[in-house]
Design a protein around this motif. Sequence first.
Motif, PDB file in Angstrom:
ATOM      1  N   LEU A   1       0.866  -1.180   0.000  1.00  0.00           N
ATOM      2  CA  LEU A   1       0.000   0.000   0.000  1.00  0.00           C
ATOM      3  C   LEU A   1       0.900   1.226   0.000  1.00  0.00           C
ATOM      4  CD1 LEU A   1      -2.851   1.206   0.173  1.00  0.00           C
ATOM      5  CD2 LEU A   1      -2.652   1.086   2.675  1.00  0.00           C
ATOM      6  N   GLN A   2       0.817   1.999  -1.086  1.00  0.00           N
ATOM      7  CA  GLN A   2       1.652   3.189  -1.249  1.00  0.00           C
ATOM      8  C   GLN A   2       0.775   4.436  -1.251  1.00  0.00           C
ATOM      9  OE1 GLN A   2       3.273   1.091  -4.797  1.00  0.00           O
ATOM     10  NE2 GLN A   2       5.132   2.199  -4.270  1.00  0.00           N
ATOM     11  N   LEU A   3       1.184   5.413  -0.479  1.00  0.00           N
ATOM     12  CA  LEU A   3       0.468   6.678  -0.401  1.00  0.00           C
ATOM     13  C   LEU A   3       1.416   7.811  -0.745  1.00  0.00           C
ATOM     14  CD1 LEU A   3      -1.223   6.196   3.105  1.00  0.00           C
ATOM     15  CD2 LEU A   3      -2.045   5.357   0.897  1.00  0.00           C
ATOM     16  N   THR A   4       0.942   8.792  -1.478  1.00  0.00           N
ATOM     17  CA  THR A   4       1.712  10.008  -1.695  1.00  0.00           C
ATOM     18  C   THR A   4       0.825  11.195  -1.344  1.00  0.00           C
ATOM     19  OG1 THR A   4       3.134  11.231  -3.234  1.00  0.00           O
ATOM     20  CG2 THR A   4       1.117  10.290  -4.151  1.00  0.00           C
ATOM     21  N   GLY A   5       1.457  12.216  -0.779  1.00  0.00           N
ATOM     22  CA  GLY A   5       0.685  13.379  -0.365  1.00  0.00           C
ATOM     23  C   GLY A   5       1.581  14.440   0.235  1.00  0.00           C
ATOM     24  N   VAL A   6       1.042  15.187   1.175  1.00  0.00           N
ATOM     25  CA  VAL A   6       1.808  16.258   1.825  1.00  0.00           C
ATOM     26  C   VAL A   6       1.709  16.080   3.330  1.00  0.00           C
ATOM     27  CG1 VAL A   6       1.550  17.898  -0.068  1.00  0.00           C
ATOM     28  CG2 VAL A   6      -0.169  17.823   1.734  1.00  0.00           C
ATOM     29  N   ALA A   7       2.781  16.443   4.020  1.00  0.00           N
ATOM     30  CA  ALA A   7       2.843  16.295   5.473  1.00  0.00           C
ATOM     31  C   ALA A   7       3.192  17.633   6.107  1.00  0.00           C
ATOM     32  CB  ALA A   7       3.879  15.240   5.849  1.00  0.00           C
ATOM     33  N   ARG A   8       2.786  17.794   7.346  1.00  0.00           N
ATOM     34  CA  ARG A   8       3.207  18.956   8.126  1.00  0.00           C
ATOM     35  C   ARG A   8       3.418  18.537   9.570  1.00  0.00           C
ATOM     36  NH1 ARG A   8      -0.720  21.648  11.180  1.00  0.00           N
ATOM     37  NH2 ARG A   8      -2.884  21.024  10.785  1.00  0.00           N
ATOM     38  N   LEU A   9       4.258  19.284  10.266  1.00  0.00           N
ATOM     39  CA  LEU A   9       4.592  18.976  11.649  1.00  0.00           C
ATOM     40  C   LEU A   9       3.634  19.699  12.588  1.00  0.00           C
ATOM     41  CD1 LEU A   9       8.493  19.336  11.425  1.00  0.00           C
ATOM     42  CD2 LEU A   9       7.054  17.375  10.827  1.00  0.00           C
ATOM     43  N   ILE A  10       3.178  18.993  13.603  1.00  0.00           N
ATOM     44  CA  ILE A  10       2.307  19.570  14.629  1.00  0.00           C
ATOM     45  C   ILE A  10       3.087  19.606  15.936  1.00  0.00           C
ATOM     46  CG2 ILE A  10       0.172  19.298  15.931  1.00  0.00           C
ATOM     47  CD1 ILE A  10      -1.015  17.900  13.524  1.00  0.00           C
ATOM     48  N   TRP A  11       3.328  20.809  16.438  1.00  0.00           N
ATOM     49  CA  TRP A  11       4.186  20.998  17.608  1.00  0.00           C
ATOM     50  C   TRP A  11       3.390  21.177  18.898  1.00  0.00           C
ATOM     51  CZ3 TRP A  11       9.432  20.575  17.188  1.00  0.00           C
ATOM     52  CH2 TRP A  11       9.972  20.613  15.891  1.00  0.00           C
ATOM     53  N   GLU A  12       2.086  21.320  18.827  1.00  0.00           N
ATOM     54  CA  GLU A  12       1.310  21.592  20.031  1.00  0.00           C
ATOM     55  C   GLU A  12       1.409  20.435  21.022  1.00  0.00           C
ATOM     56  OE1 GLU A  12       0.325  22.090  17.007  1.00  0.00           O
ATOM     57  OE2 GLU A  12      -0.123  24.226  16.865  1.00  0.00           O
ATOM     58  N   GLU A  13       1.875  20.735  22.226  1.00  0.00           N
ATOM     59  CA  GLU A  13       2.078  19.702  23.235  1.00  0.00           C
ATOM     60  C   GLU A  13       0.776  19.008  23.604  1.00  0.00           C
ATOM     61  OE1 GLU A  13       4.208  20.963  26.655  1.00  0.00           O
ATOM     62  OE2 GLU A  13       5.854  21.860  25.526  1.00  0.00           O
ATOM     63  N   ALA A  14      -0.312  19.756  23.657  1.00  0.00           N
ATOM     64  CA  ALA A  14      -1.593  19.168  24.049  1.00  0.00           C
ATOM     65  C   ALA A  14      -2.002  18.043  23.111  1.00  0.00           C
ATOM     66  CB  ALA A  14      -2.670  20.247  24.090  1.00  0.00           C
ATOM     67  N   GLU A  15      -1.747  18.231  21.821  1.00  0.00           N
ATOM     68  CA  GLU A  15      -2.101  17.184  20.857  1.00  0.00           C
ATOM     69  C   GLU A  15      -1.152  15.999  20.962  1.00  0.00           C
ATOM     70  OE1 GLU A  15      -3.514  18.035  16.952  1.00  0.00           O
ATOM     71  OE2 GLU A  15      -3.479  20.200  17.298  1.00  0.00           O
ATOM     72  N   ALA A  16       0.154  16.282  21.108  1.00  0.00           N
ATOM     73  CA  ALA A  16       1.140  15.204  21.195  1.00  0.00           C
ATOM     74  C   ALA A  16       0.970  14.393  22.475  1.00  0.00           C
ATOM     75  CB  ALA A  16       2.552  15.781  21.112  1.00  0.00           C
ATOM     76  N   ASP A  17       0.482  15.011  23.538  1.00  0.00           N
ATOM     77  CA  ASP A  17       0.343  14.328  24.825  1.00  0.00           C
ATOM     78  C   ASP A  17      -0.618  13.150  24.769  1.00  0.00           C
ATOM     79  OD1 ASP A  17       2.170  15.855  26.129  1.00  0.00           O
ATOM     80  OD2 ASP A  17       0.717  17.196  27.091  1.00  0.00           O
ATOM     81  N   SER A  18      -1.528  13.162  23.808  1.00  0.00           N
ATOM     82  CA  SER A  18      -2.476  12.055  23.701  1.00  0.00           C
ATOM     83  C   SER A  18      -1.854  10.822  23.053  1.00  0.00           C
ATOM     84  CB  SER A  18      -3.714  12.490  22.907  1.00  0.00           C
ATOM     85  OG  SER A  18      -3.355  12.869  21.589  1.00  0.00           O
TER      86      SER A  18
END
Length: 301
Positions: A244-261
């Motif tokens: 399964l191959q996917l191509t697209g665009v990515a971005r980094l999410i730095w918000e600690e509240a989101e990463a904490d989950s």
Amino acid sequence: MQDVFHEGERIVQRLTGEGWIAEQNSKMISSQFSNGIINFLKTQQFAVISYKDQKGSVWVTFLSGEAGFINVLDEQRAEIQAGLIVGESIAMHEPHQIGLLIIDTERRIRVRINGIATREQDRFVVVAHQIYGNCPKYIQKRELLTDQNTNGAFISEHRNNRLDRAQENWISTADTFYIGTTNDKGEMDASHRGGNPGFIHVLNAETLLIPDYQGNSLYNTLGNIQSNPSTGLLFIDYDHGHLLQLTGVARLIWEEAEADSFSGAGLLVRFEIRQVLQLNNATELRWGEMELSPYNPIAKN
């Protein structure tokens, strides 16, 4: 001495506060093959490759062959005796930037080679610009079986611009995937990501949310995303030989509240799907039983 890091990598290293660690670990990056890496490559049968198609989209697939299918020609060049899997759209008769990851899942060893490749029928010649080993973190132990499935099952190709339900389930239960990225100069990289089954969150048929765990602090993958969002992902069905191959665009999410989950995540990668390619019966390779990496973060209750 030329800086081995580009600006995107430097930005991520600064934001994570790990620039000094990256500086120390950068000493492992070379433009020449060491004897240790040459000996490692002689025993390998599997390599992941990232590349861009004619439209500039990043894709990830793999190459395979008998032990020794990767042969080092001199200090900076290697040849790979392998063709691409059906369905791939890459033309490397002209020099082409690629990223290579050679990974031994049984011994949890991996080597990255980034450079320029030229394709000659079923042979690639790679001029390496960066060569280095990676730590064993998050590699699930899998034995590459020597007795391959040779029933010659029909290869079928399915394309779409979003995931179907079966593909969503495939990703949401995966413990491993491979990621290809590029920087603003077009230089490519291929890397590995692993975690406990279910560590990737499928937000919807067009969006994935992926935790990023502590690694070697070089931040090659995230640095590339910081510079250029074009990204490709590869998932392998280790039991049946589907890809399964996917191509697209990515971005980094730095918000600690989101990463904490996400247990063990320093930050998150949001991946927006543009194209989906599923190849059923794409390879005769099969892998044995899996043993999870001891480095995988413990899930929160």
